[in-house]
Design a protein around this motif. Sequence first.
Motif, mmCIF file in Angstrom:
data_model
loop_
_atom_site.group_PDB
_atom_site.id
_atom_site.type_symbol
_atom_site.label_atom_id
_atom_site.label_comp_id
_atom_site.label_asym_id
_atom_site.label_seq_id
_atom_site.Cartn_x
_atom_site.Cartn_y
_atom_site.Cartn_z
ATOM 1 N N UNK A 63 34.502 45.104 38.795
ATOM 2 C CA UNK A 63 34.091 46.355 39.436
ATOM 3 C C UNK A 63 34.891 46.626 40.695
ATOM 4 N N UNK A 64 35.176 47.900 40.949
ATOM 5 C CA UNK A 64 35.856 48.330 42.174
ATOM 6 C C UNK A 64 37.245 47.695 42.334
ATOM 7 N N UNK A 65 37.892 47.364 41.248
ATOM 8 C CA UNK A 65 39.253 46.829 41.312
ATOM 9 C C UNK A 65 40.253 47.984 41.400
ATOM 10 N N UNK A 86 48.881 39.602 31.866
ATOM 11 C CA UNK A 86 48.741 38.930 30.586
ATOM 12 C C UNK A 86 47.339 39.027 30.003
ATOM 13 N N UNK A 87 46.881 37.945 29.399
ATOM 14 C CA UNK A 87 45.635 37.922 28.637
ATOM 15 C C UNK A 87 44.568 37.062 29.323
ATOM 16 N N UNK A 88 43.307 37.419 29.088
ATOM 17 C CA UNK A 88 42.139 36.601 29.427
ATOM 18 C C UNK A 88 42.008 36.301 30.920
ATOM 19 N N UNK A 89 42.445 37.220 31.743
ATOM 20 C CA UNK A 89 42.250 37.077 33.183
ATOM 21 C C UNK A 89 40.925 37.714 33.605
ATOM 22 N N UNK A 90 40.361 37.199 34.689
ATOM 23 C CA UNK A 90 39.160 37.789 35.280
ATOM 24 C C UNK A 90 39.479 38.242 36.703
ATOM 25 N N UNK A 91 39.196 39.505 36.979
ATOM 26 C CA UNK A 91 39.399 40.087 38.309
ATOM 27 C C UNK A 91 38.031 40.482 38.849
ATOM 28 N N UNK A 92 37.601 39.830 39.906
ATOM 29 C CA UNK A 92 36.281 40.121 40.460
ATOM 30 C C UNK A 92 36.340 41.347 41.381
ATOM 31 N N UNK A 93 35.241 41.570 42.092
ATOM 32 C CA UNK A 93 35.068 42.819 42.833
ATOM 33 C C UNK A 93 36.153 43.036 43.888
ATOM 34 N N UNK A 94 36.671 44.275 43.924
ATOM 35 C CA UNK A 94 37.590 44.743 44.960
ATOM 36 C C UNK A 94 38.941 44.017 44.960
ATOM 37 N N UNK A 95 39.338 43.464 43.836
ATOM 38 C CA UNK A 95 40.701 42.941 43.731
ATOM 39 C C UNK A 95 41.719 44.080 43.826
ATOM 40 N N UNK A 96 42.867 43.814 44.441
ATOM 41 C CA UNK A 96 43.967 44.770 44.463
ATOM 42 C C UNK A 96 45.236 44.071 43.984
ATOM 43 N N UNK A 115 41.745 33.392 37.332
ATOM 44 C CA UNK A 115 40.541 33.933 37.983
ATOM 45 C C UNK A 115 40.940 34.409 39.371
ATOM 46 N N UNK A 116 40.809 35.707 39.613
ATOM 47 C CA UNK A 116 41.041 36.274 40.935
ATOM 48 C C UNK A 116 39.694 36.776 41.446
ATOM 49 N N UNK A 117 39.162 36.099 42.443
ATOM 50 C CA UNK A 117 37.811 36.400 42.910
ATOM 51 C C UNK A 117 37.834 37.561 43.899
ATOM 52 N N UNK A 118 36.669 37.849 44.470
ATOM 53 C CA UNK A 118 36.474 39.092 45.213
ATOM 54 C C UNK A 118 37.453 39.225 46.375
ATOM 55 N N UNK A 119 37.971 40.444 46.547
ATOM 56 C CA UNK A 119 38.836 40.837 47.660
ATOM 57 C C UNK A 119 40.189 40.119 47.653
ATOM 58 N N UNK A 120 40.586 39.522 46.566
ATOM 59 C CA UNK A 120 41.922 38.939 46.516
ATOM 60 C C UNK A 120 42.971 40.043 46.390
ATOM 61 N N UNK A 121 44.189 39.733 46.858
ATOM 62 C CA UNK A 121 45.267 40.727 46.855
ATOM 63 C C UNK A 121 46.558 40.096 46.364
#
Length: 264
Positions: A63-65, A86-96, A115-121
Amino acid sequence: MDNAPIIHPSAVVEPGARLGAGVRVGAFCYIGDDVVVGDGTAFGPHCSVQGPTTIGRDNRFIGHCAIGGEPQDKKFKGERVELVIGDRNTFREFCTVNRGTGTGSSITRVGNDNWLLAYTHVAHDCIVGDHCVFSNNATLAGHVTVGDHVILSGFAGVHQFCRIGAHAFIGMGAFVNGDVPPFTMVAQESYGRPRGINSEGLKRRGFDAERIAAIKRAYRVLYVSGAPLAEARITLAELADATGSQDVQALIEFIDSAERPLLR
């Protein structure tokens, strides 16, 4: 059609976008022209994807990516630049994740199973490998290269043009301003400094005791011996020849390909 994309009525999908089978687009999302999305990928509410961007299969944007936005670079003049995920990645909230630049490689790349968790850039022209974990607020400046199985802890920051070698672990709040060799742990100081090898992570990934012992010996040569880098490089080559360790050889190749100073 059973596998047709499922698009929330409030979402906007531009005519030039191409969505694969089973793609789900949540409420208030925007999918721009020149965006290609692979089968099974899902967007939670309020995500935006700008093109040119290519996204693989079975990714999750919670959400909010903000994905594929223009690079944050004053030299960018609107030239065609891309983002490839690529494939099968997870981007959590507010990733840029930004596209590349015309003065750089023109492409930002994110591999598979990250896995890129919240607010990662992830900034322009970065390359991220496979099976990485970026904890909350971890940030890459432009032109950073991250190898496979790297962990960036919360609030870690990496300076532009730096490289993080495979299986490295960057501690919470560490600021990295030089290349981090493969297998190395970096702890927080005014700038991050090496603090041993990522032995626990290597065990979890199936490295046996013999492989880990060779990496530890290489680390001692590079960081504990006190030898200048040129002398340490010679000793590492002797160690690689004596043990036949591909991991030590990978460490040597990382050092030899450096464009920035090695973090020591």
